[in-house]
Design an enzyme around this catalytic site. Structure first.
Site, short mmCIF file in Angstrom:
data_model
loop_
_atom_site.label_atom_id
_atom_site.label_comp_id
_atom_site.label_asym_id
_atom_site.label_seq_id
_atom_site.Cartn_x
_atom_site.Cartn_y
_atom_site.Cartn_z
N LYS A 34 37.52 24.37 56.12
CA LYS A 34 37.55 23.07 55.43
C LYS A 34 38.83 22.33 55.78
CE LYS A 34 35.02 24.64 51.36
NZ LYS A 34 35.14 24.92 49.94
N GLU A 49 30.59 37.37 50.89
CA GLU A 49 31.71 36.62 50.32
C GLU A 49 32.51 37.48 49.34
OE1 GLU A 49 31.09 31.92 50.44
OE2 GLU A 49 30.91 32.72 48.42
N HIS A 61 9.96 43.39 66.50
CA HIS A 61 9.68 42.94 67.87
C HIS A 61 10.82 42.10 68.44
CE1 HIS A 61 5.48 44.40 67.77
NE2 HIS A 61 5.73 44.34 66.46
O1 PA5 Z 1 30.13 31.79 45.72
C1 PA5 Z 1 30.79 30.77 45.82
O2 PA5 Z 1 31.67 30.45 45.00
C2 PA5 Z 1 30.55 29.78 46.93
O3 PA5 Z 1 29.67 30.25 47.88
C3 PA5 Z 1 30.02 28.48 46.38
O4 PA5 Z 1 28.80 28.71 45.72
C4 PA5 Z 1 29.81 27.44 47.48
O5 PA5 Z 1 30.94 27.31 48.27
C5 PA5 Z 1 29.47 26.09 46.86
O6 PA5 Z 1 30.51 25.66 46.04
P1 PA5 Z 1 30.30 24.51 44.98
O7 PA5 Z 1 29.28 24.95 44.01
O8 PA5 Z 1 31.65 24.34 44.35
O9 PA5 Z 1 29.86 23.27 45.71
#
Ligand code: PA5
Length: 447
Positions: free
Chosen positions: A422, A287, A308
């Site tokens: 989303k 990310e 494996h």
């Molecule tokens: O690193 C990030 O910001 C994301 O992966 C969030 O942790 C994830 O989308 C969850 O978001 P939230 O904590 O707002 O529910």
């Protein structure tokens, strides 16, 4: 300290290519320390460990005790950074089997809100039916669909099973100070709640209550975890020379490899307890770096299991990969291979050896074979799986990620691409406010 060995990448990238990155790596560390880089409103994690408020640790411990005394099972509802860090630490430190069943001392920690599977949620609610359970609702935005949906179900079930008053005691929220539905709900219901600092993004939040509360409930020492991270913070500061700074070495090595055409990094472990550490790491790097059509693709394998299944590909497939192996020096238990008079399995040559010695030879043999097969190898050695060393490892990876992102030339602290699915999902589900998108997507599907 945790050690990093990059000597087995030098057949693929010369030392001079790594050294050439020293100035940009140093500059990146300074950007993180001084808050002068892209995404600088999300670098609260950089000195979170060294500035940890003792009062917060005490509050977390007190809340953990309330859940530990009142619950057989605690469900952590969260997705991405809101669950992967705690799951990684809990699984790394737990007995491999007691987390599958309830042990007498600690509540079982289960996870939900990280998928939208009806079967998963049904089976979870069935499992919880006759059990005293509590819930930690973790969402920084407070509006994430997966988490909110699971929490809606779990809240209802908890209230029905345990009554509103007990439910209020065993449901905890970890969310933004003011914004989001999770905050509104926590305030209205009077839940205990913790705040996720504004300047710490989800995937960097394991050392906030997001990670620390579930870890404390599972029975682990969060102070030692934080101490490990704080010590690594010092070790990876701009004042540490480049060749002694593990995060700088890691960032430089992987960027040099990336520039030489190695586009995929495989995080390898030889301890199944580290499976979720890899899942956490994949989110952290995926990310943070995968944007603007750039970024190393983070993958992971559990060896020797996956030797494996994926071993063939790694040994002889397209040469676009490199490996980073997490090697655990000392295991927690002792077990020898027994001798056997009949030796039907032909294993007497191992008799009297520790199982871990066999594992370590598998590790070394694999490393040499993969390097021979054209796979550069970075090796990170952690002395043992304990709170302190896992704390060091976590921080080393976080710092390495921030540096790497800047070296790559992206903002490591945003995730604009996550919104695309989303928007489509909400349009398809006719969420209010998505009318235009709904029309457009329906027209597109009909075509
Ligand atoms: O690193 C990030 O910001 C994301 O992966 C969030 O942790 C994830 O989308 C969850 O978001 P939230 O904590 O707002 O529910």
């Amino acid at each position: 300290m945790i050690k990093i060995d990059c000597s087995r990448i030098l057949d693929f990238v010369p030392q001079s290519d790594i050294k050439a990155l020293e100035p940009v790596v140093k500059e990146s560390i300074l950007k993180l320390e001084n808050g002068t880089g892209a995404g600088n409103d999300f670098i609260g994690w950089v000195d979170l460990a060294s500035k940890m408020d003792k009062g917060l640790i005490a509050d977390i411990r007190e809340t953990a005790q309330v859940l530990r005394s009142n619950c057989e099972v605690v469900v952590v509802a969260g997705i991405g950074g809101s669950y992967l860090g705690s799951r990684a630490v809990i699984e790394a430190l737990s007995n491999s089997f007691t987390q599958l069943i309830q042990d007498k001392k600690n509540p079982q920690i289960l996870f939900a809100g990280h998928n939208i599977s009806e079967d998963y949620l049904y089976e979870l609610t069935q499992y919880l039916k006759d059990r005293k359970f509590g819930v930690i609702n973790i969402s920084k935005s407070g509006t994430t669909t997966e988490t909110a949906l699971a929490f809606r179900l779990l809240k209802k079930q908890c209230e029905q099973q345990r009554g509103k008053d007990v439910a209020r005691k065993v449901i905890v929220a970890i969310t933004d100070a003011k914004r989001g539905a999770a905050r509104v709900c926590a305030d209205k219901e009077g839940y205990r709640s913790f705040i996720i600092p504004d300047n710490v993004g989800g995937r960097f939040s394991v050392l906030t209550p997001v990670g620390l509360l579930p870890i404390a409930i599972a029975g682990f020492d969060i102070e030692k975890l934080v101490q490990g991270a704080a010590d690594m913070e010092k070790m990876t500061a701009s004042s540490t020379p480049f060749d002694q700074n593990p995060a700088a070495q890691y960032a430089a090595a992987r960027n040099a490899l990336y520039r030489s055409g190695k586009k995929i990094e495989i995080l390898v472990n030889f301890q199944p307890k580290l499976h979720y550490l890899s899942e956490w790491w994949k989110q952290l790097y995926g990310e943070s770096e995968g944007k603007e059509n750039k970024g190393i693709f983070p993958a992971s394998v559990d060896f020797s299991t996956d030797l494996h299944s994926m071993g063939q590909w790694i040994q002889e497939g397209e040469r676009s990969i490199f490996e980073t192996v997490i090697s655990v020096d000392k295991v927690q238990h002792s077990m020898l291979v027994p001798a056997d008079e009949e030796n039907l399995d032909g294993l007497n040559f191992l008799a009297g050896k520790h199982v871990d010695e066999v594992n370590k030879m598998a590790e070394l043999g694999t490393q040499l074979a993969h390097v021979d097969g054209g796979v550069p190898n970075i090796r990170i050695t952690i002395p043992e799986l304990s709170e302190y060393w896992i704390g060091q490892l976590i921080y080393m990876f976080e710092k390495g990620c921030g540096i790497s992102g800047y070296v790559l030339g992206v903002n490591p602290f945003n995730q604009p691409g996550v919104e695309a699915y989303k928007k489509n999902m909400f349009a398809l589900l006719n969420k209010p406010g998505y009318e235009e998108e709904s029309k457009a997507i329906l027209a597109r599907i009909k075509k």
